[in-house]
Motif scaffolding. Structure first.
Motif, PDB file in Angstrom:
ATOM      1  N   ALA A  16       0.833  -1.208   0.000  1.00  0.00           N
ATOM      2  CA  ALA A  16       0.000   0.000   0.000  1.00  0.00           C
ATOM      3  C   ALA A  16       0.863   1.251   0.000  1.00  0.00           C
ATOM      4  CB  ALA A  16      -0.940  -0.003   1.202  1.00  0.00           C
ATOM      5  N   LYS A  17       1.953   1.257   0.782  1.00  0.00           N
ATOM      6  CA  LYS A  17       2.857   2.418   0.808  1.00  0.00           C
ATOM      7  C   LYS A  17       3.484   2.632  -0.566  1.00  0.00           C
ATOM      8  CE  LYS A  17       4.365   2.227   5.625  1.00  0.00           C
ATOM      9  NZ  LYS A  17       5.522   1.925   6.484  1.00  0.00           N
ATOM     10  N   ALA A  18       3.949   1.567  -1.182  1.00  0.00           N
ATOM     11  CA  ALA A  18       4.560   1.677  -2.513  1.00  0.00           C
ATOM     12  C   ALA A  18       3.537   2.173  -3.522  1.00  0.00           C
ATOM     13  CB  ALA A  18       5.139   0.327  -2.941  1.00  0.00           C
ATOM     14  N   ASN A  19       2.319   1.663  -3.432  1.00  0.00           N
ATOM     15  CA  ASN A  19       1.267   2.092  -4.354  1.00  0.00           C
ATOM     16  C   ASN A  19       0.920   3.559  -4.139  1.00  0.00           C
ATOM     17  OD1 ASN A  19       1.247  -0.548  -5.220  1.00  0.00           O
ATOM     18  ND2 ASN A  19      -0.717  -1.054  -4.298  1.00  0.00           N
ATOM     19  N   MET A  20       0.841   4.000  -2.882  1.00  0.00           N
ATOM     20  CA  MET A  20       0.528   5.399  -2.601  1.00  0.00           C
ATOM     21  C   MET A  20       1.588   6.315  -3.191  1.00  0.00           C
ATOM     22  SD  MET A  20      -1.110   5.427   1.297  1.00  0.00           S
ATOM     23  CE  MET A  20       0.280   6.299   1.867  1.00  0.00           C
ATOM     24  N   GLU A  21       2.838   5.939  -3.048  1.00  0.00           N
ATOM     25  CA  GLU A  21       3.920   6.755  -3.593  1.00  0.00           C
ATOM     26  C   GLU A  21       3.822   6.824  -5.117  1.00  0.00           C
ATOM     27  OE1 GLU A  21       8.630   7.182  -2.964  1.00  0.00           O
ATOM     28  OE2 GLU A  21       7.177   7.338  -1.344  1.00  0.00           O
ATOM     29  N   PHE A  22       3.553   5.691  -5.748  1.00  0.00           N
ATOM     30  CA  PHE A  22       3.389   5.690  -7.206  1.00  0.00           C
ATOM     31  C   PHE A  22       2.216   6.569  -7.627  1.00  0.00           C
ATOM     32  CE2 PHE A  22       1.111   4.321 -10.925  1.00  0.00           C
ATOM     33  CZ  PHE A  22       2.097   4.408 -11.892  1.00  0.00           C
ATOM     34  N   VAL A  23       1.077   6.428  -6.952  1.00  0.00           N
ATOM     35  CA  VAL A  23      -0.118   7.207  -7.294  1.00  0.00           C
ATOM     36  C   VAL A  23       0.179   8.697  -7.130  1.00  0.00           C
ATOM     37  CG1 VAL A  23      -2.492   7.742  -6.589  1.00  0.00           C
ATOM     38  CG2 VAL A  23      -1.767   5.362  -6.838  1.00  0.00           C
ATOM     39  N   PHE A  24       0.832   9.066  -6.046  1.00  0.00           N
ATOM     40  CA  PHE A  24       1.179  10.463  -5.803  1.00  0.00           C
ATOM     41  C   PHE A  24       2.087  11.003  -6.906  1.00  0.00           C
ATOM     42  CE2 PHE A  24       4.409  13.280  -3.676  1.00  0.00           C
ATOM     43  CZ  PHE A  24       3.612  14.406  -3.590  1.00  0.00           C
ATOM     44  N   LYS A  25       3.185  10.314  -7.169  1.00  0.00           N
ATOM     45  CA  LYS A  25       4.155  10.797  -8.157  1.00  0.00           C
ATOM     46  C   LYS A  25       3.538  10.824  -9.552  1.00  0.00           C
ATOM     47  CE  LYS A  25       8.531   9.622  -7.925  1.00  0.00           C
ATOM     48  NZ  LYS A  25       9.829   8.925  -8.050  1.00  0.00           N
ATOM     49  N   ASN A  79      13.430  25.061 -25.707  1.00  0.00           N
ATOM     50  CA  ASN A  79      13.101  24.689 -27.091  1.00  0.00           C
ATOM     51  C   ASN A  79      11.600  24.587 -27.337  1.00  0.00           C
ATOM     52  OD1 ASN A  79      15.887  24.488 -27.783  1.00  0.00           O
ATOM     53  ND2 ASN A  79      15.926  22.480 -26.813  1.00  0.00           N
ATOM     54  N   LYS A  80      10.852  25.561 -26.787  1.00  0.00           N
ATOM     55  CA  LYS A  80       9.395  25.610 -26.920  1.00  0.00           C
ATOM     56  C   LYS A  80       8.705  24.375 -26.369  1.00  0.00           C
ATOM     57  CE  LYS A  80       9.115  28.801 -30.807  1.00  0.00           C
ATOM     58  NZ  LYS A  80       8.481  29.072 -32.097  1.00  0.00           N
ATOM     59  N   ALA A  81       9.249  23.854 -25.269  1.00  0.00           N
ATOM     60  CA  ALA A  81       8.676  22.662 -24.633  1.00  0.00           C
ATOM     61  C   ALA A  81       8.888  22.741 -23.125  1.00  0.00           C
ATOM     62  CB  ALA A  81       9.325  21.399 -25.184  1.00  0.00           C
ATOM     63  N   PRO A  82       7.985  22.145 -22.357  1.00  0.00           N
ATOM     64  CA  PRO A  82       8.184  22.086 -20.904  1.00  0.00           C
ATOM     65  C   PRO A  82       9.293  21.091 -20.580  1.00  0.00           C
ATOM     66  CG  PRO A  82       6.272  20.797 -21.510  1.00  0.00           C
ATOM     67  CD  PRO A  82       6.750  21.472 -22.771  1.00  0.00           C
ATOM     68  N   PRO A  83       9.741  21.074 -19.332  1.00  0.00           N
ATOM     69  CA  PRO A  83      10.753  20.077 -18.959  1.00  0.00           C
ATOM     70  C   PRO A  83      10.174  18.669 -18.999  1.00  0.00           C
ATOM     71  CG  PRO A  83       9.992  21.280 -17.025  1.00  0.00           C
ATOM     72  CD  PRO A  83       9.333  21.917 -18.210  1.00  0.00           C
ATOM     73  N   ASP A  84      11.045  17.695 -18.965  1.00  0.00           N
ATOM     74  CA  ASP A  84      10.640  16.290 -18.866  1.00  0.00           C
ATOM     75  C   ASP A  84      10.195  16.066 -17.417  1.00  0.00           C
ATOM     76  OD1 ASP A  84      10.626  13.531 -18.312  1.00  0.00           O
ATOM     77  OD2 ASP A  84      12.249  13.134 -19.716  1.00  0.00           O
ATOM     78  N   PHE A  85       8.883  15.887 -17.223  1.00  0.00           N
ATOM     79  CA  PHE A  85       8.361  15.798 -15.862  1.00  0.00           C
ATOM     80  C   PHE A  85       8.736  14.496 -15.173  1.00  0.00           C
ATOM     81  CE2 PHE A  85       5.456  18.925 -17.812  1.00  0.00           C
ATOM     82  CZ  PHE A  85       5.795  19.993 -17.006  1.00  0.00           C
ATOM     83  N   VAL A  86       8.878  13.425 -15.902  1.00  0.00           N
ATOM     84  CA  VAL A  86       9.281  12.159 -15.277  1.00  0.00           C
ATOM     85  C   VAL A  86      10.677  12.325 -14.680  1.00  0.00           C
ATOM     86  CG1 VAL A  86       9.836   9.734 -15.699  1.00  0.00           C
ATOM     87  CG2 VAL A  86       7.795  10.741 -16.736  1.00  0.00           C
ATOM     88  N   SER A  88      12.252  15.310 -14.062  1.00  0.00           N
ATOM     89  CA  SER A  88      12.277  16.434 -13.115  1.00  0.00           C
ATOM     90  C   SER A  88      11.662  16.074 -11.769  1.00  0.00           C
ATOM     91  CB  SER A  88      11.516  17.629 -13.684  1.00  0.00           C
ATOM     92  OG  SER A  88      12.127  18.081 -14.863  1.00  0.00           O
ATOM     93  N   LEU A  89      10.706  15.166 -11.778  1.00  0.00           N
ATOM     94  CA  LEU A  89      10.031  14.766 -10.542  1.00  0.00           C
ATOM     95  C   LEU A  89      10.497  13.396 -10.050  1.00  0.00           C
ATOM     96  CD1 LEU A  89       6.520  16.048 -11.618  1.00  0.00           C
ATOM     97  CD2 LEU A  89       7.945  17.022  -9.802  1.00  0.00           C
ATOM     98  N   GLY A  90      11.580  12.913 -10.600  1.00  0.00           N
ATOM     99  CA  GLY A  90      12.079  11.577 -10.277  1.00  0.00           C
ATOM    100  C   GLY A  90      12.410  11.362  -8.816  1.00  0.00           C
ATOM    101  N   THR A  91      12.821  12.418  -8.122  1.00  0.00           N
ATOM    102  CA  THR A  91      13.187  12.279  -6.702  1.00  0.00           C
ATOM    103  C   THR A  91      12.005  12.494  -5.769  1.00  0.00           C
ATOM    104  OG1 THR A  91      13.783  14.613  -6.499  1.00  0.00           O
ATOM    105  CG2 THR A  91      15.545  13.068  -7.156  1.00  0.00           C
ATOM    106  N   LEU A  92      10.837  12.840  -6.313  1.00  0.00           N
ATOM    107  CA  LEU A  92       9.657  13.157  -5.499  1.00  0.00           C
ATOM    108  C   LEU A  92       9.202  11.955  -4.689  1.00  0.00           C
ATOM    109  CD1 LEU A  92       7.578  15.442  -4.960  1.00  0.00           C
ATOM    110  CD2 LEU A  92       6.207  14.452  -6.795  1.00  0.00           C
ATOM    111  N   ARG A  93       8.971  12.189  -3.395  1.00  0.00           N
ATOM    112  CA  ARG A  93       8.484  11.158  -2.483  1.00  0.00           C
ATOM    113  C   ARG A  93       7.299  11.716  -1.703  1.00  0.00           C
ATOM    114  NH1 ARG A  93      10.928   8.540  -5.484  1.00  0.00           N
ATOM    115  NH2 ARG A  93      12.963   7.662  -5.218  1.00  0.00           N
ATOM    116  N   LEU A  94       6.514  10.839  -1.100  1.00  0.00           N
ATOM    117  CA  LEU A  94       5.410  11.273  -0.241  1.00  0.00           C
ATOM    118  C   LEU A  94       5.947  12.232   0.818  1.00  0.00           C
ATOM    119  CD1 LEU A  94       3.386   7.986   0.324  1.00  0.00           C
ATOM    120  CD2 LEU A  94       2.605  10.050  -0.849  1.00  0.00           C
ATOM    121  N   GLY A  95       5.249  13.326   1.009  1.00  0.00           N
ATOM    122  CA  GLY A  95       5.661  14.318   1.986  1.00  0.00           C
ATOM    123  C   GLY A  95       6.526  15.420   1.414  1.00  0.00           C
TER     124      GLY A  95
END
Length: 144
Positions: A16-25, A79-86, A88-95
């Motif tokens: 459940a913790k792993a799933n919550m982190e995946f859902v959040f990210k 280059n007329k594009a947003p950053p790569d969100f995957v 850029s947010l790769g280090t994101l964790r719950l909290g």
């Protein structure tokens, strides 16, 4: 029997913790992608626009998208594009605190409109208002 039950509860809790982190990210990434969906400039579209899309003419607005996690900048549009969100947010964790912002001077008028000049595009508002739906869609990936 008690040991098996306790082990099962531990496994379920960890899953459940792993799933919550995946859902959040995944949900933060999805909202970021939605709020940076592009549309050609009104010059290119003959003066029309679609609410919820970022108009891209010179690229200044979309290039100004900046991603930070816990105050550290992790991505920048280019280059007329947003950053790569995957990435850029790769280090994101719950909290953690993630911020995805448009830093261009004209970002607010483009979002909300300019009285007597043009209506708001509401690309950020449109994405954020769908947060609950996006979280539900990502959570459904783990339904048994």
């Amino acid at each position: 029997m008690t040991q098996n039950f306790a082990a099962d509860v531990r496994r379920m809790t960890e899953k459940a913790k792993a799933n919550m982190e995946f859902v959040f990210k995944a949900s933060v990434q999805d909202v970021s992608e939605i709020m940076t969906r592009r549309q050609a400039s009104v010059t290119d579209t003959g003066g029309t626009f679609q609410v919820g899309l970022v108009p891209v003419d010179t690229g200044e607005l979309i290039n100004s998208v900046e991603v930070s996690v816990n105050g550290a900048i992790t991505g920048q549009g280019a280059n007329k594009a947003p950053p790569d969100f995957v990435a850029s947010l790769g280090t994101l964790r719950l909290g953690d605190v993630a911020e995805i912002v448009f830093t261009a001077e004209h970002a607010r008028p483009m979002e909300y409109g300019a009285t007597g000049k043009f209506e708001g595009r509401f690309f950020v508002r449109h994405a954020v208002q769908n947060w609950g739906v996006i979280v539900d869609q990502n959570a459904r990936l783990f339904e048994d």
